[in-house]
Scaffold this motif. Structure first.
Motif, PDB file in Angstrom:
ATOM      1  N   ASP A 114       0.839  -1.191   0.000  1.00 47.17           N
ATOM      2  CA  ASP A 114       0.000   0.000   0.000  1.00 47.17           C
ATOM      3  C   ASP A 114       0.879   1.247   0.000  1.00 47.17           C
ATOM      4  N   GLY A 115       2.141   1.073  -0.383  1.00 55.25           N
ATOM      5  CA  GLY A 115       3.050   2.210  -0.428  1.00 55.25           C
ATOM      6  C   GLY A 115       3.790   2.432   0.879  1.00 55.25           C
ATOM      7  N   LEU A 116       3.565   1.550   1.849  1.00 58.60           N
ATOM      8  CA  LEU A 116       4.260   1.681   3.137  1.00 58.60           C
ATOM      9  C   LEU A 116       5.109   0.444   3.402  1.00 58.60           C
TER      10      LEU A 116
ATOM     11  N   TYR B 275       2.993   8.577   0.144  1.00 59.99           N
ATOM     12  CA  TYR B 275       1.821   8.021   0.805  1.00 59.99           C
ATOM     13  C   TYR B 275       0.944   9.140   1.359  1.00 59.99           C
TER      14      TYR B 275
END
Ligand code: SAH
Length: 282
Positions: A177-179, A231
């Motif tokens: 999720d981009g993390l 994010y």
């Protein structure tokens, strides 16, 4: 997913892919691998595949002919069944840098062909002829494209349903999720005086999820500020509703969560930050 690899070192590719979950997935028929030895396709008497570069300069270059003929052999193996031309990925430091999004994109293909260079690289003319994607695995130069091809095949394979035992793990990893992923713990509960965070033993799913998001945000902010910024752009702190009577303790945004984590004890709402809250609350 069917992988076809054109290389001067097929044994390296075979060894790299015949381990662990990838091997199991091949045994189960979820993945397949065919390596093509570029040297087998040269028309030179002494099986040479390289030559000096025009214009001078150090090092040798792989010639166009053996690579092109290897490619034809791959197409023959594929047959007409594929219908469309499969993508041909050239592992090159001159490509766009491989990442999780690229892995996901490539995982949607049924067939993927990889081309591994060596020495100084490959004659430009055959690259123009057959390559659809130039991909690098990072800004450094390796001796060959085999390790990059393995890196890409590994990252792609684990996204193919059935390759990992637990389908969920492919979707909760770092980058998904981009993390970056939150820290994880397994037994024992205490090791060298270090305890597993209490909240993970609580059995309260909601609190565990909240804690994990906080940890992911903290970790990403600290280790990969570039990813964190991206994010935050995609998940901007939510402005709070204007006619709020009571201030809730619960953080309203991703930003709120990290601030809570930092242990500052104060929760700054969007209104407070932009100065409107003072008026409203007075
Ligand atoms: N002269 C070339 C480098 C050749 S390195 C140049 O300056 O661009 C030899 C081979 O290793 C390349 O053909 C490529 O297949 C592979 N390779 C080296 N570094 C790589 C990287 N960072 N990513 C992907 N492939 C790489």
């Amino acid at each position: 997913m069917h992988f076809y690899v054109m290389t001067l070192f097929p044994e390296l590719i075979e060894k790299g892919m015949h381990t662990g979950v990838l091997y199991k997935a091949m045994e189960a028929g979820i993945l397949s691998l065919d390596t093509f030895h570029i040297r087998d396709y040269t028309i030179e008497k002494h099986k040479r595949v390289d030559d000096y570069t025009y214009g001078g300069g150090a090092g040798m270059l792989i010639q166009a002919q053996p690579v092109y003929d290897t490619y034809q052999a791959v197409l023959e193996r594929l047959g007409d069944s594929a219908g469309k031309k499969p993508r041909v990925v050239y592992a090159t430091p001159q490509g766009s840098v491989f990442d999780q999004a690229k892995a996901e994109e490539l995982a949607k293909e049924e067939d993927l062909i990889f081309l591994c260079g060596h020495y100084e690289g490959i004659d430009e003319r055959v690259l123009e002829e057959i390559v659809t994607d130039n991909i690098s695995i990072g800004d450094y130069v390796l001796t060959g494209g085999e390790l990059p091809a393995l890196v890409m095949m590994d990252a792609i394979s684990r996204l193919i349903p059935g390759v990992l035992n637990n389908d969920e793990s492919a979707t909760t990893e770092s980058f998904n999720d981009g993390l970056l992923e939150y820290p994880q713990y397994t037994r024992p509960e205490e090791w060298r005086g270090k305890k597993v965070p209490e909240i993970l033993l609580s059995g309260h799913h909601g609190n565990v999820e909240k804690w994990r998001l906080e940890q992911s945000l903290e970790r990403t902010k600290e280790r990969r500020p570039d990813l964190y910024e991206k994010y935050m752009e995609l998940h901007p702190p939510q402005p709070e509703k204007k006619k709020r009577r009571k201030k809730k303790k619960k953080p309203q945004s991703a930003e709120g969560l990290t601030e809570g984590m930092a242990g500052e004890g104060t929760e700054t709402s969007a209104e407070e930050t932009n100065g409107t809250a003072t008026q409203e609350n007075s």
